[in-house]
Design a protein around this motif. Structure first.
Motif, short mmCIF file in Angstrom:
data_model
loop_
_atom_site.label_atom_id
_atom_site.label_comp_id
_atom_site.label_asym_id
_atom_site.label_seq_id
_atom_site.Cartn_x
_atom_site.Cartn_y
_atom_site.Cartn_z
N PRO A 119 10.53 -8.29 -2.20
CA PRO A 119 10.86 -7.73 -2.95
C PRO A 119 9.52 -6.78 -3.50
CG PRO A 119 12.39 -8.90 -3.44
CD PRO A 119 11.57 -9.33 -2.17
N HIS A 120 8.43 -5.30 -3.16
CA HIS A 120 7.46 -5.09 -3.68
C HIS A 120 7.26 -4.72 -5.31
CE1 HIS A 120 5.98 -5.37 0.58
NE2 HIS A 120 6.83 -5.89 0.90
N PHE A 121 6.57 -4.73 -6.26
CA PHE A 121 6.88 -3.63 -7.33
C PHE A 121 5.68 -2.78 -7.40
CE2 PHE A 121 6.40 -8.16 -8.84
CZ PHE A 121 5.47 -8.30 -9.43
N LEU A 122 5.21 -1.89 -8.41
CA LEU A 122 4.35 -1.54 -9.11
C LEU A 122 4.03 -1.57 -10.59
CD1 LEU A 122 1.82 -0.09 -8.57
CD2 LEU A 122 3.49 1.90 -8.21
N PHE A 123 3.27 -1.48 -11.13
CA PHE A 123 3.53 -1.55 -13.16
C PHE A 123 2.02 -1.55 -13.44
CE2 PHE A 123 2.21 -6.12 -11.23
CZ PHE A 123 1.15 -6.27 -12.58
N GLN A 124 2.20 -1.11 -14.70
CA GLN A 124 0.97 -1.13 -15.15
C GLN A 124 1.03 -2.13 -16.65
OE1 GLN A 124 0.56 3.50 -16.68
NE2 GLN A 124 -0.27 3.87 -14.61
#
Length: 360
Positions: free
Chosen positions: A229-234
Protein backbone atom coordinates in the motif's frame (compact mmCIF):
# COMPACT_ATOMS: atom_id res chain seq x y z
CA UNK A 1 -20.20 9.01 -13.44
CA UNK A 2 -22.32 6.40 -11.68
CA UNK A 3 -22.59 6.33 -7.90
CA UNK A 4 -23.32 2.93 -6.38
CA UNK A 5 -24.35 1.93 -2.84
CA UNK A 6 -23.39 -1.06 -0.69
CA UNK A 7 -25.43 -2.02 2.38
CA UNK A 8 -24.21 -3.16 5.79
CA UNK A 9 -25.18 -6.78 5.24
CA UNK A 10 -23.16 -7.03 2.00
CA UNK A 11 -20.03 -8.04 3.87
CA UNK A 12 -17.59 -10.88 4.46
CA UNK A 13 -15.11 -11.98 7.13
CA UNK A 14 -12.02 -13.08 5.19
CA UNK A 15 -9.94 -12.03 2.19
CA UNK A 16 -10.71 -14.71 -0.39
CA UNK A 17 -10.62 -14.28 -4.16
CA UNK A 18 -13.33 -16.92 -4.57
CA UNK A 19 -15.98 -14.74 -2.86
CA UNK A 20 -18.60 -13.63 -5.36
CA UNK A 21 -18.60 -9.84 -5.93
CA UNK A 22 -21.61 -7.90 -4.67
CA UNK A 23 -21.11 -5.24 -7.35
CA UNK A 24 -19.42 -4.83 -10.75
CA UNK A 25 -18.31 -1.31 -11.69
CA UNK A 26 -16.31 0.49 -14.35
CA UNK A 27 -12.95 2.02 -13.50
CA UNK A 28 -13.41 5.56 -12.15
CA UNK A 29 -16.87 5.00 -10.69
CA UNK A 30 -17.88 5.96 -7.15
CA UNK A 31 -19.27 3.70 -4.44
CA UNK A 32 -20.85 4.60 -1.08
CA UNK A 33 -20.62 1.99 1.69
CA UNK A 34 -22.72 1.87 4.86
CA UNK A 35 -20.45 -0.01 7.27
CA UNK A 36 -21.06 -1.35 10.75
CA UNK A 37 -18.37 -0.90 13.40
CA UNK A 38 -15.58 -3.46 13.84
CA UNK A 39 -17.67 -5.48 16.32
CA UNK A 40 -20.12 -6.21 13.49
CA UNK A 41 -22.93 -4.69 15.52
CA UNK A 42 -22.22 -6.67 18.70
CA UNK A 43 -21.39 -3.50 20.66
CA UNK A 44 -24.14 -0.89 20.99
CA UNK A 45 -24.39 2.55 22.65
CA UNK A 46 -26.02 0.80 25.62
CA UNK A 47 -23.21 -1.77 26.02
CA UNK A 48 -20.88 -2.00 29.02
CA UNK A 49 -17.68 -3.82 29.95
CA UNK A 50 -19.54 -7.12 30.32
CA UNK A 51 -20.27 -7.03 26.59
CA UNK A 52 -16.58 -7.59 25.86
CA UNK A 53 -16.82 -11.04 27.41
CA UNK A 54 -19.69 -12.02 25.11
CA UNK A 55 -18.07 -10.98 21.83
CA UNK A 56 -17.97 -13.61 19.10
CA UNK A 57 -14.45 -13.03 17.82
CA UNK A 58 -15.02 -14.86 14.55
CA UNK A 59 -17.48 -12.09 13.63
CA UNK A 60 -15.10 -9.15 14.20
CA UNK A 61 -13.56 -6.90 11.54
CA UNK A 62 -16.00 -7.64 8.74
CA UNK A 63 -15.54 -5.74 5.46
CA UNK A 64 -18.16 -4.65 2.90
CA UNK A 65 -17.76 -5.92 -0.64
CA UNK A 66 -16.10 -7.25 -2.65
CA UNK A 67 -16.32 -4.88 -5.62
CA UNK A 68 -15.25 -6.10 -9.06
CA UNK A 69 -13.62 -3.29 -11.05
CA UNK A 70 -13.70 -3.87 -14.80
CA UNK A 71 -10.29 -3.90 -16.46
CA UNK A 72 -8.34 -4.62 -13.27
CA UNK A 73 -5.66 -7.27 -13.84
CA UNK A 74 -2.80 -8.69 -11.76
CA UNK A 75 0.12 -6.26 -11.87
CA UNK A 76 -2.14 -3.20 -12.05
CA UNK A 77 -2.77 -0.75 -9.21
CA UNK A 78 -6.13 0.22 -7.72
CA UNK A 79 -6.33 3.90 -6.82
CA UNK A 80 -8.81 4.56 -4.01
CA UNK A 81 -9.84 8.20 -3.61
CA UNK A 82 -11.46 8.82 -0.22
CA UNK A 83 -14.21 11.32 -1.01
CA UNK A 84 -16.41 11.45 2.08
CA UNK A 85 -16.50 9.99 5.61
CA UNK A 86 -19.42 10.28 8.01
CA UNK A 87 -19.27 8.77 11.49
CA UNK A 88 -22.20 7.76 13.65
CA UNK A 89 -22.96 9.89 16.72
CA UNK A 90 -21.30 7.33 18.98
CA UNK A 91 -18.26 5.09 19.13
CA UNK A 92 -16.41 2.73 21.44
CA UNK A 93 -12.93 1.83 22.62
CA UNK A 94 -12.32 -1.48 24.33
CA UNK A 95 -9.69 -3.39 26.23
CA UNK A 96 -9.98 -6.99 25.07
CA UNK A 97 -8.03 -9.58 27.10
CA UNK A 98 -5.21 -11.09 25.08
CA UNK A 99 -5.01 -8.20 22.61
CA UNK A 100 -2.70 -5.21 22.53
CA UNK A 101 0.91 -4.28 23.22
CA UNK A 102 0.46 -4.54 27.01
CA UNK A 103 -1.97 -7.45 27.02
CA UNK A 104 -0.11 -9.06 29.93
CA UNK A 105 -0.66 -5.95 32.07
CA UNK A 106 -4.26 -5.11 31.13
CA UNK A 107 -6.04 -8.42 31.65
CA UNK A 108 -9.52 -7.22 32.57
CA UNK A 109 -12.04 -6.29 29.87
CA UNK A 110 -13.16 -2.68 29.73
CA UNK A 111 -15.31 -0.61 27.41
CA UNK A 112 -15.71 3.11 26.88
CA UNK A 113 -18.70 4.42 24.93
CA UNK A 114 -18.02 7.81 23.35
CA UNK A 115 -20.47 10.51 22.35
CA UNK A 116 -19.22 11.98 19.08
CA UNK A 117 -20.00 15.67 18.57
CA UNK A 118 -19.82 15.90 14.80
CA UNK A 119 -19.03 18.94 12.66
CA UNK A 120 -18.77 19.47 8.92
CA UNK A 121 -16.84 22.74 8.92
CA UNK A 122 -13.83 22.43 6.63
CA UNK A 123 -11.30 20.05 8.15
CA UNK A 124 -13.09 20.13 11.52
CA UNK A 125 -14.91 16.83 12.01
CA UNK A 126 -15.89 17.54 15.60
CA UNK A 127 -14.67 16.08 18.87
CA UNK A 128 -15.29 13.60 21.67
CA UNK A 129 -14.71 14.16 25.37
CA UNK A 130 -12.48 11.57 27.00
CA UNK A 131 -12.84 13.25 30.40
CA UNK A 132 -14.52 16.65 30.47
CA UNK A 133 -13.64 17.28 34.13
CA UNK A 134 -9.93 16.74 33.38
CA UNK A 135 -10.09 18.72 30.14
CA UNK A 136 -9.15 15.85 27.82
CA UNK A 137 -10.86 16.37 24.49
CA UNK A 138 -10.15 14.27 21.39
CA UNK A 139 -10.47 15.86 17.93
CA UNK A 140 -12.20 13.57 15.45
CA UNK A 141 -10.28 12.61 12.32
CA UNK A 142 -12.25 9.74 10.75
CA UNK A 143 -10.82 7.14 8.41
CA UNK A 144 -11.42 3.53 7.45
CA UNK A 145 -9.22 0.95 9.15
CA UNK A 146 -9.81 -1.75 6.54
CA UNK A 147 -9.24 -1.17 2.83
CA UNK A 148 -7.86 -3.84 0.57
CA UNK A 149 -8.13 -6.11 -2.44
CA UNK A 150 -8.16 -9.90 -2.65
CA UNK A 151 -4.85 -11.73 -2.45
CA UNK A 152 -3.75 -13.68 -5.50
CA UNK A 153 -3.30 -16.99 -3.68
CA UNK A 154 -6.01 -19.51 -2.92
CA UNK A 155 -7.62 -19.67 0.51
CA UNK A 156 -9.18 -17.53 3.21
CA UNK A 157 -7.06 -14.94 5.01
CA UNK A 158 -8.01 -13.18 8.23
CA UNK A 159 -9.09 -9.55 8.10
CA UNK A 160 -7.16 -8.83 11.32
CA UNK A 161 -3.61 -8.20 9.96
CA UNK A 162 -2.41 -6.04 7.05
CA UNK A 163 -1.04 -7.59 3.87
CA UNK A 164 0.84 -6.29 0.86
CA UNK A 165 -2.60 -5.97 -0.78
CA UNK A 166 -3.99 -3.85 2.06
CA UNK A 167 -6.44 -5.10 4.64
CA UNK A 168 -6.34 -3.88 8.22
CA UNK A 169 -4.14 -0.85 7.52
CA UNK A 170 -5.30 1.20 10.54
CA UNK A 171 -3.49 4.22 9.09
CA UNK A 172 -4.82 7.54 10.38
CA UNK A 173 -3.63 9.51 7.34
CA UNK A 174 -6.25 7.89 5.06
CA UNK A 175 -8.83 10.57 5.78
CA UNK A 176 -11.00 12.56 3.35
CA UNK A 177 -8.99 13.75 0.36
CA UNK A 178 -6.32 11.07 0.61
CA UNK A 179 -5.46 8.60 -2.14
CA UNK A 180 -4.59 4.96 -1.46
CA UNK A 181 -2.79 2.80 -4.03
CA UNK A 182 -3.13 -0.99 -3.75
CA UNK A 183 -1.31 -3.66 -5.79
CA UNK A 184 -3.80 -5.85 -7.66
CA UNK A 185 -3.19 -9.60 -7.55
CA UNK A 186 -6.45 -10.98 -8.97
CA UNK A 187 -8.77 -10.11 -11.84
CA UNK A 188 -11.29 -7.41 -10.94
CA UNK A 189 -9.26 -6.35 -7.87
CA UNK A 190 -12.15 -7.38 -5.54
CA UNK A 191 -12.01 -4.33 -3.28
CA UNK A 192 -13.56 -4.32 0.20
CA UNK A 193 -13.71 -1.77 3.02
CA UNK A 194 -14.75 -1.55 6.68
CA UNK A 195 -13.71 -0.85 10.29
CA UNK A 196 -14.61 2.82 10.67
CA UNK A 197 -12.45 4.84 13.06
CA UNK A 198 -13.42 8.25 14.43
CA UNK A 199 -9.90 8.88 15.76
CA UNK A 200 -6.69 6.93 16.32
CA UNK A 201 -2.98 7.41 16.91
CA UNK A 202 -0.21 5.68 14.97
CA UNK A 203 -0.43 2.00 15.85
CA UNK A 204 -2.98 2.56 18.59
CA UNK A 205 -6.52 1.58 19.48
CA UNK A 206 -9.25 3.59 17.79
CA UNK A 207 -12.62 5.05 18.59
CA UNK A 208 -14.54 2.40 16.67
CA UNK A 209 -17.71 3.66 14.99
CA UNK A 210 -20.19 2.80 12.24
CA UNK A 211 -19.26 4.77 9.13
CA UNK A 212 -20.66 5.86 5.80
CA UNK A 213 -17.82 6.23 3.33
CA UNK A 214 -17.68 7.20 -0.33
CA UNK A 215 -14.69 6.23 -2.47
CA UNK A 216 -13.79 6.36 -6.15
CA UNK A 217 -12.07 3.25 -7.56
CA UNK A 218 -9.74 3.67 -10.54
CA UNK A 219 -7.52 1.11 -12.25
CA UNK A 220 -3.98 2.37 -12.90
CA UNK A 221 -1.76 0.68 -15.48
CA UNK A 222 1.22 3.00 -14.93
CA UNK A 223 2.40 2.06 -11.42
CA UNK A 224 4.41 -1.19 -11.59
CA UNK A 225 6.28 -0.16 -8.42
CA UNK A 226 3.16 -0.44 -6.23
CA UNK A 227 4.03 -3.64 -4.36
CA UNK A 228 2.57 -2.65 -0.98
CA UNK A 229 0.00 0.00 0.00
CA UNK A 230 1.12 3.52 -0.95
CA UNK A 231 -0.82 6.67 -0.15
CA UNK A 232 -0.88 10.42 -0.72
CA UNK A 233 -2.32 12.90 1.79
CA UNK A 234 -2.40 16.55 2.84
CA UNK A 235 -2.94 18.43 6.13
CA UNK A 236 0.34 17.15 7.56
CA UNK A 237 0.28 18.88 10.97
CA UNK A 238 0.04 15.39 12.43
CA UNK A 239 3.35 14.61 10.70
CA UNK A 240 5.40 17.73 11.25
CA UNK A 241 4.28 21.07 12.74
CA UNK A 242 6.67 22.92 10.40
CA UNK A 243 4.86 21.82 7.23
CA UNK A 244 2.63 24.23 5.36
CA UNK A 245 -1.13 23.66 5.51
CA UNK A 246 -1.30 22.61 1.86
CA UNK A 247 1.80 20.41 1.67
CA UNK A 248 1.35 16.90 0.32
CA UNK A 249 3.11 13.81 1.61
CA UNK A 250 3.63 10.55 -0.26
CA UNK A 251 3.97 7.40 1.82
CA UNK A 252 5.05 3.87 0.99
CA UNK A 253 4.79 0.98 3.42
CA UNK A 254 6.61 -2.18 4.44
CA UNK A 255 4.67 -5.03 6.06
CA UNK A 256 6.48 -7.69 8.08
CA UNK A 257 6.44 -9.29 11.54
CA UNK A 258 10.05 -8.15 12.00
CA UNK A 259 10.42 -4.40 12.63
CA UNK A 260 13.79 -4.24 10.88
CA UNK A 261 12.54 -6.04 7.78
CA UNK A 262 9.37 -3.91 7.66
CA UNK A 263 11.55 -0.79 7.78
CA UNK A 264 13.94 -2.10 5.13
CA UNK A 265 11.00 -2.94 2.87
CA UNK A 266 9.59 0.58 3.26
CA UNK A 267 12.98 2.06 2.34
CA UNK A 268 13.31 -0.17 -0.74
CA UNK A 269 9.80 0.74 -1.87
CA UNK A 270 10.51 4.46 -1.53
CA UNK A 271 13.77 4.08 -3.45
CA UNK A 272 11.91 2.34 -6.28
CA UNK A 273 9.18 5.01 -6.30
CA UNK A 274 11.74 7.83 -6.50
CA UNK A 275 13.58 6.06 -9.29
CA UNK A 276 10.51 5.52 -11.46
CA UNK A 277 8.65 8.77 -10.78
CA UNK A 278 11.58 11.18 -10.48
CA UNK A 279 14.40 9.56 -12.44
CA UNK A 280 16.78 9.10 -9.52
CA UNK A 281 19.41 6.40 -9.34
CA UNK A 282 19.16 3.97 -6.43
CA UNK A 283 22.10 5.71 -4.76
CA UNK A 284 20.53 9.16 -5.19
CA UNK A 285 17.17 7.94 -3.91
CA UNK A 286 18.79 6.26 -0.91
CA UNK A 287 20.57 9.48 0.05
CA UNK A 288 17.40 11.54 -0.43
CA UNK A 289 15.44 9.19 1.84
CA UNK A 290 17.94 9.67 4.65
CA UNK A 291 17.79 13.46 4.31
CA UNK A 292 14.07 14.19 3.97
CA UNK A 293 11.92 11.08 4.47
CA UNK A 294 10.19 10.31 7.79
CA UNK A 295 9.52 6.87 9.22
CA UNK A 296 6.30 6.03 11.04
CA UNK A 297 5.19 2.90 12.84
CA UNK A 298 1.71 2.84 11.38
CA UNK A 299 0.41 -0.35 12.97
CA UNK A 300 1.25 -3.28 15.23
CA UNK A 301 -1.06 -6.32 15.10
CA UNK A 302 -0.90 -8.94 17.85
CA UNK A 303 -1.90 -12.59 18.04
CA UNK A 304 -2.31 -15.01 20.90
CA UNK A 305 1.15 -16.58 20.89
CA UNK A 306 4.52 -14.88 21.28
CA UNK A 307 6.27 -14.88 17.92
CA UNK A 308 9.50 -12.98 18.41
CA UNK A 309 11.75 -10.67 20.38
CA UNK A 310 12.03 -7.22 18.90
CA UNK A 311 14.69 -4.65 19.73
CA UNK A 312 13.20 -1.35 18.63
CA UNK A 313 14.33 2.26 18.83
CA UNK A 314 11.25 4.35 19.56
CA UNK A 315 10.94 8.05 20.23
CA UNK A 316 7.77 8.78 22.20
CA UNK A 317 6.48 12.34 22.24
CA UNK A 318 3.46 13.27 24.36
CA UNK A 319 2.02 16.74 23.93
CA UNK A 320 -0.83 17.84 26.19
CA UNK A 321 -2.84 20.96 25.40
CA UNK A 322 -5.44 22.68 27.52
CA UNK A 323 -8.37 21.04 25.77
CA UNK A 324 -6.68 18.38 23.70
CA UNK A 325 -4.53 15.38 24.56
CA UNK A 326 -2.48 14.15 21.61
CA UNK A 327 0.13 11.39 21.48
CA UNK A 328 2.53 10.94 18.58
CA UNK A 329 4.68 7.84 18.02
CA UNK A 330 7.52 7.87 15.54
CA UNK A 331 10.52 5.72 14.82
CA UNK A 332 13.76 7.37 15.93
CA UNK A 333 17.09 6.74 17.62
CA UNK A 334 16.42 8.26 21.02
CA UNK A 335 15.22 5.62 23.45
CA UNK A 336 16.01 1.92 23.23
CA UNK A 337 13.00 -0.20 24.18
CA UNK A 338 12.98 -3.98 24.36
CA UNK A 339 9.53 -5.21 23.38
CA UNK A 340 8.32 -8.77 23.86
CA UNK A 341 5.15 -8.73 21.84
CA UNK A 342 2.80 -11.16 20.12
CA UNK A 343 3.33 -10.08 16.54
CA UNK A 344 1.48 -11.18 13.45
CA UNK A 345 2.28 -8.17 11.30
CA UNK A 346 3.79 -4.75 11.67
CA UNK A 347 3.47 -1.92 9.17
CA UNK A 348 6.16 0.73 8.75
CA UNK A 349 5.55 3.77 6.57
CA UNK A 350 8.15 6.01 4.94
CA UNK A 351 6.79 9.37 3.79
CA UNK A 352 8.32 12.21 1.85
CA UNK A 353 7.06 15.80 1.23
CA UNK A 354 6.20 16.31 -2.43
CA UNK A 355 7.17 19.99 -2.19
CA UNK A 356 10.85 19.10 -2.59
CA UNK A 357 10.14 18.26 -6.22
CA UNK A 358 9.71 21.42 -8.27
CA UNK A 359 8.21 19.53 -11.22
CA UNK A 360 5.29 17.35 -10.07
Amino acid sequence: MSIHSIKRDQCHLAWDKSIEPVLWIQSGETVTFDCLDASNGQILPSSNSATIGTLVFSQLDQVCGPIYVEGALPGDTLQVDVIKLETADWGWTGIIPGFGLLADEFVKPDLKIWKLVRSNTGDDYGYAWFDEAKGIKIPLKPFMGEMGVARGVEGQFSTIPPYNTGGNLDTKYLYTGSQLFLPIETEGALFSIGDGHAAQGDGGTAIETPMKVTVRLTVRKDRPYTRTPHFLFQNPKAVTPQASSSEEFYCVTGVNADIREATRAAARNMIEFLGVEHGLSRTEAYMLCSVTADLRMLEVVGVVYIKSWILAHVLIQVRTFRWTCQTTWCVGLCLTVLIWVNLQALQIGMMIPRSIFQRI
